[in-house]
Design a protein around this motif. Structure first.
Motif, short mmCIF file in Angstrom:
data_model
loop_
_atom_site.label_atom_id
_atom_site.label_comp_id
_atom_site.label_asym_id
_atom_site.label_seq_id
_atom_site.Cartn_x
_atom_site.Cartn_y
_atom_site.Cartn_z
N ALA A 1 -22.27 47.88 49.15
CA ALA A 1 -22.68 46.77 50.01
C ALA A 1 -24.16 46.90 50.36
O ALA A 1 -24.77 47.95 50.16
CB ALA A 1 -21.82 46.79 51.28
N LEU B 1 -26.76 34.93 46.52
CA LEU B 1 -27.10 35.45 45.20
C LEU B 1 -27.84 34.41 44.37
O LEU B 1 -27.56 33.21 44.47
CB LEU B 1 -25.81 35.84 44.44
CG LEU B 1 -24.94 36.92 45.07
CD1 LEU B 1 -23.76 37.23 44.15
CD2 LEU B 1 -25.73 38.19 45.36
N TYR C 1 -33.18 31.93 47.88
CA TYR C 1 -31.85 32.54 47.90
C TYR C 1 -31.83 33.78 48.80
O TYR C 1 -30.91 33.96 49.61
CB TYR C 1 -31.43 32.96 46.48
CG TYR C 1 -31.12 31.79 45.57
CD1 TYR C 1 -29.85 31.20 45.58
CD2 TYR C 1 -32.07 31.26 44.71
CE1 TYR C 1 -29.55 30.13 44.75
CE2 TYR C 1 -31.79 30.19 43.87
CZ TYR C 1 -30.53 29.63 43.90
OH TYR C 1 -30.23 28.57 43.08
N ILE C 2 -32.82 34.65 48.63
CA ILE C 2 -32.82 35.93 49.36
C ILE C 2 -32.85 35.69 50.88
O ILE C 2 -32.12 36.33 51.63
CB ILE C 2 -34.01 36.81 48.90
CG1 ILE C 2 -33.77 37.25 47.45
CG2 ILE C 2 -34.19 38.03 49.82
CD1 ILE C 2 -34.89 38.10 46.86
N GLY D 1 -28.00 47.16 42.13
CA GLY D 1 -27.96 45.77 42.60
C GLY D 1 -27.55 44.80 41.51
O GLY D 1 -27.61 43.59 41.68
N PHE D 2 -27.14 45.32 40.39
CA PHE D 2 -26.65 44.55 39.26
C PHE D 2 -25.59 45.40 38.56
O PHE D 2 -25.86 46.58 38.34
CB PHE D 2 -27.79 44.23 38.28
CG PHE D 2 -27.35 43.38 37.11
CD1 PHE D 2 -27.54 42.02 37.12
CD2 PHE D 2 -26.72 43.96 36.01
CE1 PHE D 2 -27.11 41.24 36.05
CE2 PHE D 2 -26.28 43.19 34.95
CZ PHE D 2 -26.49 41.82 34.97
N LEU E 1 -29.51 48.67 58.38
CA LEU E 1 -30.36 47.54 57.96
C LEU E 1 -31.17 46.98 59.11
O LEU E 1 -32.33 46.60 58.93
CB LEU E 1 -29.51 46.46 57.28
CG LEU E 1 -28.89 46.91 55.95
CD1 LEU E 1 -28.00 45.81 55.37
CD2 LEU E 1 -29.95 47.30 54.93
N GLN F 1 -21.71 38.78 35.74
CA GLN F 1 -22.80 39.73 35.46
C GLN F 1 -22.26 41.02 34.83
O GLN F 1 -22.89 41.59 33.94
CB GLN F 1 -23.58 40.05 36.74
CG GLN F 1 -24.39 38.87 37.28
CD GLN F 1 -25.16 39.21 38.55
OE1 GLN F 1 -25.39 40.37 38.87
NE2 GLN F 1 -25.55 38.17 39.28
N ILE G 1 -24.61 63.25 50.08
CA ILE G 1 -24.11 62.15 49.24
C ILE G 1 -24.60 62.36 47.81
O ILE G 1 -23.85 62.20 46.85
CB ILE G 1 -24.58 60.79 49.80
CG1 ILE G 1 -23.96 60.57 51.19
CG2 ILE G 1 -24.23 59.64 48.84
CD1 ILE G 1 -24.64 59.50 52.03
N GLY H 1 -33.14 43.58 43.02
CA GLY H 1 -33.76 43.19 44.30
C GLY H 1 -35.25 43.53 44.32
O GLY H 1 -36.08 42.72 44.73
N GLY I 1 -27.11 52.43 50.40
CA GLY I 1 -27.90 53.56 49.91
C GLY I 1 -28.16 53.54 48.41
O GLY I 1 -28.53 54.56 47.83
N LYS I 2 -28.00 52.39 47.78
CA LYS I 2 -28.20 52.30 46.32
C LYS I 2 -29.63 52.70 45.93
O LYS I 2 -29.82 53.50 45.02
CB LYS I 2 -27.93 50.85 45.83
CG LYS I 2 -26.51 50.37 46.11
CD LYS I 2 -26.25 48.98 45.55
CE LYS I 2 -27.01 47.84 46.22
NZ LYS I 2 -26.66 47.60 47.63
N ILE J 1 -30.53 35.80 36.63
CA ILE J 1 -30.61 37.25 36.86
C ILE J 1 -30.26 38.02 35.58
O ILE J 1 -30.82 39.08 35.30
CB ILE J 1 -29.70 37.62 38.07
CG1 ILE J 1 -30.30 38.78 38.85
CG2 ILE J 1 -28.29 37.90 37.71
CD1 ILE J 1 -31.21 38.37 39.91
N LEU K 1 -37.20 41.12 42.14
CA LEU K 1 -37.37 39.82 42.79
C LEU K 1 -38.40 39.89 43.91
O LEU K 1 -39.23 38.98 44.06
CB LEU K 1 -36.03 39.30 43.32
CG LEU K 1 -34.95 39.06 42.25
CD1 LEU K 1 -33.62 38.70 42.91
CD2 LEU K 1 -35.37 37.96 41.28
#
Ligand code: AP5
Ligand code: MG
Length: 189
Positions: A9, A59, A53-54, A86-87, A125, A93, A178, A33, A13-14, A65, A36
């Motif tokens: 989500a 999306l 969009y952002i 993020g993809f 966030l 996708q 992690i 992200g 932490g991606k 994308i 973009l």
């Protein structure tokens, strides 16, 4: 080839963990992200479209994308692998990625699902929004991003389970802790 999908989500932490994966495994990183946001900063047509969009926490259209991703991927020559951050974010996708990699004789090696409770996502966030001012890190937009995640993106968990690539990661704890769990999962491939 090590092709890693880092999933989770907003705020899971991606980006944070991708940096560590890149440093340890020497693979390329694509964050849609980040791509973009760079386009927005450069004031390009794509950036103008993306901003709409952002800022709404929505999306971008899949076709757009997927094209961006394909051209970024073509730019990686002699690559040891790629981390996709993020993809994919929709089933369409994920299917496009599978096809794109198959055309190159490759596949996704593992999908890492960073699992973080919603209150923690919100806390992280909001904090980042106050410190660095990412335009979509305000309470209203974060809530929209989370709704979009649950409706359009989280179905990928089952999709990757069916594809035999799913790996759960506890995304709550220290960044180092992690990463240790992630590295253990990658080293088992
Ligand atoms: P994107 O940029 O991908 O944003 P996101 O998914 O909302 O995720 P974030 O980048 O906010 O979080 P993250 O998981 O990377 O976490 P991070 O490491 O930064 O997408 C933005 C927008 O672009 C989308 O809404 C959409 O409009 C568009 N878009 C992008 N890709 C698209 C696609 N494929 N299709 C269509 N549209 C697309 O960490 C977050 C914060 O937490 C940081 O401050 C960090 O320091 C902190 N933190 C990290 N780990 C920890 C920890 N263990 N403990 C405490 N704090 C931590
Ligand atoms: Mg990110």
């Amino acid at each position: 080839m090590l092709n890693i999908v880092i999933f989770g989500a907003p705020g899971s932490g991606k980006g944070t963990q991708s940096e560590r994966i890149v440093a340890k495994y020497g693979i390329n990183h694509i964050s849609t992200g980040d791509v973009l946001r760079a386009e927005i900063k450069a004031g390009t047509e794509l950036g103008k479209t993306a901003k709409g969009y952002i800022d709404q926490g929505q999306l971008l259209p899949d076709e757009l994308i997927i094209d961006i991703l394909a051209s970024t991927l073509d730019g990686f020559k002699e690559s040891k692998g790629v981390i996709f951050d993020g993809f994919p974010r929709t089933i369409a996708q994920a299917e496009a990625l599978k096809k794109m990699l198959a055309e190159r004789g490759q596949e996704v090696s593992i999908m890492l699902d960073l699992d973080v409770p919603e209150e923690e996502l919100m806390t992280r966030l909001i904090k980042r929004g106050q410190e660095s001012g990412r335009a979509d890190d305000n309470e209203e937009t974060i809530k929209k991003r989370l709704v979009v995640y649950h409706s359009q993106t989280s179905p990928l968990i089952d999709w990757y389970k069916n594809d035999g690539k799913y790996q759960h990661i506890n995304g709550l704890g220290t960044m180092e802790g992690i990463f240790a769990e992630i590295a253990e999962a990658i080293d088992k491939i």
